[in-house]
Design an enzyme around this catalytic site. Structure first.
Site, PDB file in Angstrom:
ATOM      1  N   THR A  32      28.747  10.834  29.603  1.00 33.25           N
ATOM      2  CA  THR A  32      29.884  10.360  28.813  1.00 33.25           C
ATOM      3  C   THR A  32      30.148   8.905  29.174  1.00 33.25           C
ATOM      4  O   THR A  32      29.432   8.317  29.987  1.00 33.25           O
ATOM      5  CB  THR A  32      31.140  11.203  29.086  1.00 33.25           C
ATOM      6  OG1 THR A  32      31.652  10.870  30.390  1.00 33.25           O
ATOM      7  CG2 THR A  32      30.831  12.694  29.045  1.00 33.25           C
ATOM      8  N   CYS A  33      31.209   8.340  28.612  1.00 28.26           N
ATOM      9  CA  CYS A  33      31.526   6.946  28.926  1.00 28.26           C
ATOM     10  C   CYS A  33      31.972   6.781  30.372  1.00 28.26           C
ATOM     11  O   CYS A  33      31.901   5.687  30.926  1.00 28.26           O
ATOM     12  CB  CYS A  33      32.594   6.409  27.977  1.00 28.26           C
ATOM     13  SG  CYS A  33      34.183   7.254  28.098  1.00 28.26           S
ATOM     14  N   ASN A  34      32.443   7.873  30.998  1.00 31.95           N
ATOM     15  CA  ASN A  34      32.951   7.791  32.365  1.00 31.95           C
ATOM     16  C   ASN A  34      32.000   8.336  33.426  1.00 31.95           C
ATOM     17  O   ASN A  34      32.246   8.166  34.616  1.00 31.95           O
ATOM     18  CB  ASN A  34      34.274   8.557  32.479  1.00 31.95           C
ATOM     19  CG  ASN A  34      35.439   7.773  31.921  1.00 31.95           C
ATOM     20  OD1 ASN A  34      35.403   6.551  31.882  1.00 31.95           O
ATOM     21  ND2 ASN A  34      36.458   8.469  31.466  1.00 31.95           N
ATOM     22  N   ARG A  35      30.927   9.004  32.997  1.00 27.29           N
ATOM     23  CA  ARG A  35      30.074   9.659  34.002  1.00 27.29           C
ATOM     24  C   ARG A  35      28.675   9.900  33.468  1.00 27.29           C
ATOM     25  O   ARG A  35      28.447   9.982  32.256  1.00 27.29           O
ATOM     26  CB  ARG A  35      30.689  10.982  34.434  1.00 27.29           C
ATOM     27  CG  ARG A  35      30.711  12.047  33.360  1.00 27.29           C
ATOM     28  CD  ARG A  35      31.511  13.280  33.765  1.00 27.29           C
ATOM     29  NE  ARG A  35      32.926  12.973  33.849  1.00 27.29           N
ATOM     30  CZ  ARG A  35      33.603  12.875  35.009  1.00 27.29           C
ATOM     31  NH1 ARG A  35      32.997  13.095  36.160  1.00 27.29           N
ATOM     32  NH2 ARG A  35      34.886  12.591  35.017  1.00 27.29           N
ATOM     33  N   SER A  38      38.859  12.735  35.515  1.00 24.81           N
ATOM     34  CA  SER A  38      38.711  11.678  34.525  1.00 24.81           C
ATOM     35  C   SER A  38      39.437  10.411  34.955  1.00 24.81           C
ATOM     36  O   SER A  38      40.323  10.445  35.820  1.00 24.81           O
ATOM     37  CB  SER A  38      39.248  12.139  33.172  1.00 24.81           C
ATOM     38  OG  SER A  38      38.553  13.268  32.708  1.00 24.81           O
ATOM     39  N   GLY A  93      33.968   7.471  14.989  1.00 21.60           N
ATOM     40  CA  GLY A  93      33.692   8.775  15.587  1.00 21.60           C
ATOM     41  C   GLY A  93      34.938   9.322  16.258  1.00 21.60           C
ATOM     42  O   GLY A  93      36.066   8.929  15.931  1.00 21.60           O
TER      43      GLY A  93
END
Length: 531
Positions: A132-135, A192, A276
């Site tokens: 994902t954008c964080n991980r 998160s 999106g």
């Protein structure tokens, strides 16, 4: 796309050196687990041989099979007795900057390829990827902890071009129960950047959806992620973790609002690139902040039309991506949130854009995509200011204490569910014993039945044959009922008692389950490497 391009077979080259990854059990990591909680180019895996260090090669080794070499080696005893483990090797927003994470990002459509790639390795039995954008986290069932971690780390280095030593500096590695707790906390939104955000749960659901039918996303991985979904739902329904929480998209809109000074969303010219899930959330939060008109760029018109239909009394103008630079020239604030693996805005593009005429003085780029949509060096220009997903910490810190208090409500639920999953996972150890015991009993029953029928001769009706058959089946079932019951966990029997019963049955009936199952796994891996 660099990731897809690298799917082509690499040129054959002799490898002269291997950079070893420090053994995770002996490395002193820069972060502890408590700190962690508070906080592309894929190439086909080269076939690798099973190499055992410090082995002397004798004449028999030239003709022996790889499995025989493994069993006769000095280190085989420790190796074959090591139980498979669930391991996660990953980097996230708390451990690595976006410039590292974006090199490891894998788009959803390539997750099955990544799973297959990982499972071709000698010590990886199952795998799953959460990007994902964080991980970017790789979950595996490893036949050997240390060897599995080494293979996955080298694979991550290969797909990203990041040296193993740099990955080891930013990665975290967790084993077994800690993996379970970590993923459950991730699904609940506790790990998160924005504590309690809900989008991560849908991303965990996608791991299961994409993994269905993919070889390598099997019983343990599927069970782990499905249980994580249950935990995420339960935490959100039984606690206040989601109340008042904000998403990454909301934090991005809030960050831009703080930079507007005298201006506001009511007067600023806004451009959103991408419609999106994250883009839609950006649009909704812009409307909530008073933005009444904006331009939205997307590949297709349908998504923008659906958003326009949902949000009444807001002027949303659709433009195709081909008009991106022309639209950016007329915008004061540009939000980018697409899945493009290469930058959309390059320095030379932004340099040619006209100067912003509003009170802002400079054009704001809020880039919440990973990989980033705005080239890093754009921030060197005097006419533009660029913020990426890591810069959202400024907004997130504002109400962190309140959300941490809410997160404490989720911990009892997490621990309860961790214990449930671990009991289920450990109980899987008894499955081979149950199967072997049933198979042995069935062979004995069938042999004795045939012996009985041969003694009786042909002077027997089909009805009598069936009665004798049913009698033999009934006797075996009743004889096995007690042992089978003692191989299953329940309210009155602990897991330790169940596993001890399994070991006792292995000894009494000479089932050899543990050894045979591992031998089968190693044999499959060796054959896979040879083919």
């Amino acid at each position: 796309m660099a990731f897809a391009a690298s799917l082509l077979p690499p040129p054959i080259a002799k490898r002269t050196t291997i950079v070893p990854c420090p053994c995770p059990s002996r490395v002193s990591f820069k972060i502890t687990r408590s700190q962690l909680l508070s906080q592309r180019n894929l190439s086909l895996n080269p076939r690798c041989q099973l190499v055992l260090p410090n082995e002397k090669i004798d004449s028999t080794a030239l003709t022996a099979s790889p499995l025989q070499l493994l069993k006769s080696s000095s280190s085989a005893n420790r190796y074959t007795k090591e139980k498979s483990s669930i391991v996660v090797i990953g980097l996230n927003v708390h451990t690595a900057p976006v410039k590292i994470r974006e090199k490891l990002a894998i788009s959803e459509e390539l997750w099955p390829q990544a799973i297959s790639e990982l499972c071709t390795m000698n010590h990886i039995e199952e795998a799953a990827v959460l990007s994902t954008c964080n991980r970017m986290e790789v979950y595996v069932v490893a036949l050997s902890q240390n060897r599995g971690v080494k293979e996955v780390t080298e694979w991550m280095s290969k797909i990203s071009g990041i040296p193993v030593s740099d990955l080891c500096e930013h990665r975290f590695v967790l084993y077994n129960k800690d993996v379970t707790q970590h993923l459950f906390e991730v699904a609940a939104g506790l790990n998160s950047l924005v504590l309690g955000e809900g989008q991560i749960l849908s991303q965990v659901k996608q791991v299961v959806k994409v993994g269905q039918g993919v070889a390598g996303f099997d019983r343990k991985m599927s069970g782990l992620f499905k249980h994580a979904i249950t935990v995420g739902k339960r935490v959100r329904s039984e606690t206040n973790i989601a109340s008042g929480s904000v998403s990454v998209s909301a934090a991005a809109v809030e960050l831009a609002s703080r930079k507007l000074t005298e201006s506001s969303y009511a007067t600023a010219r806004v451009l959103v690139v991408g419609a999106g899930k994250m883009g839609k959330l950006v649009i909704k939060h812009l409307v909530a902040k008073g933005c009444k008109n904006m331009v939205v760029l997307n590949k297709t018109k349908e998504r923008v039309a659906a958003i326009r239909e949902e949000l009444k009394n807001v002027e949303i103008i659709y433009k195709p991506l081909s008009e991106m630079l022309a639209c950016a020239a007329e915008a004061d604030i540009v939000f980018t949130c697409t899945s493009s693996e290469t930058p959309l805005f390059l320095k030379e593009h932004v340099e040619m854009l006209p100067t912003v005429q509003s009170e802002l003085g400079t054009r704001l780029f809020i880039d919440i995509s990973v990989p980033r949509n705005v080239e890093q060096c754009v921030s060197d220009l005097e006419t533009a200011v660029v913020y990426n997903v890591d810069d959202l910490k400024e907004v997130v810190a504002a109400n962190k204490e309140d959300r941490l208090q809410k997160a404490m409500e989720a911990q009892p639920i997490i621990l309860e569910e961790v214990n449930k999953f671990e009991a289920w996972k450990d109980s899987l150890e008894t499955v081979p014993t149950i199967k072997r015991l049933k198979d042995n009993s069935e062979r004995i029953r069938d042999a004795e039945l045939n012996k009985c029928l041969s003694k009786i001769g042909d002077d027997i009706s089909e009805k009598s044959k069936k009665a004798i058959y049913d009698l033999s089946v009934g006797i075996v079932k009743k004889m096995l009922r007690g042992p089978m019951e003692h191989l299953r966990c329940n309210d009155t029997r602990t897991l330790d008692e169940t596993l001890e019963n399994m070991r006792a049955l292995n000894r009494m009936f000479d089932l050899g389950t543990d050894e045979s199952v591992l031998e089968q796994k190693f044999r499959a891996k060796v054959e896979q490497a040879r083919n």
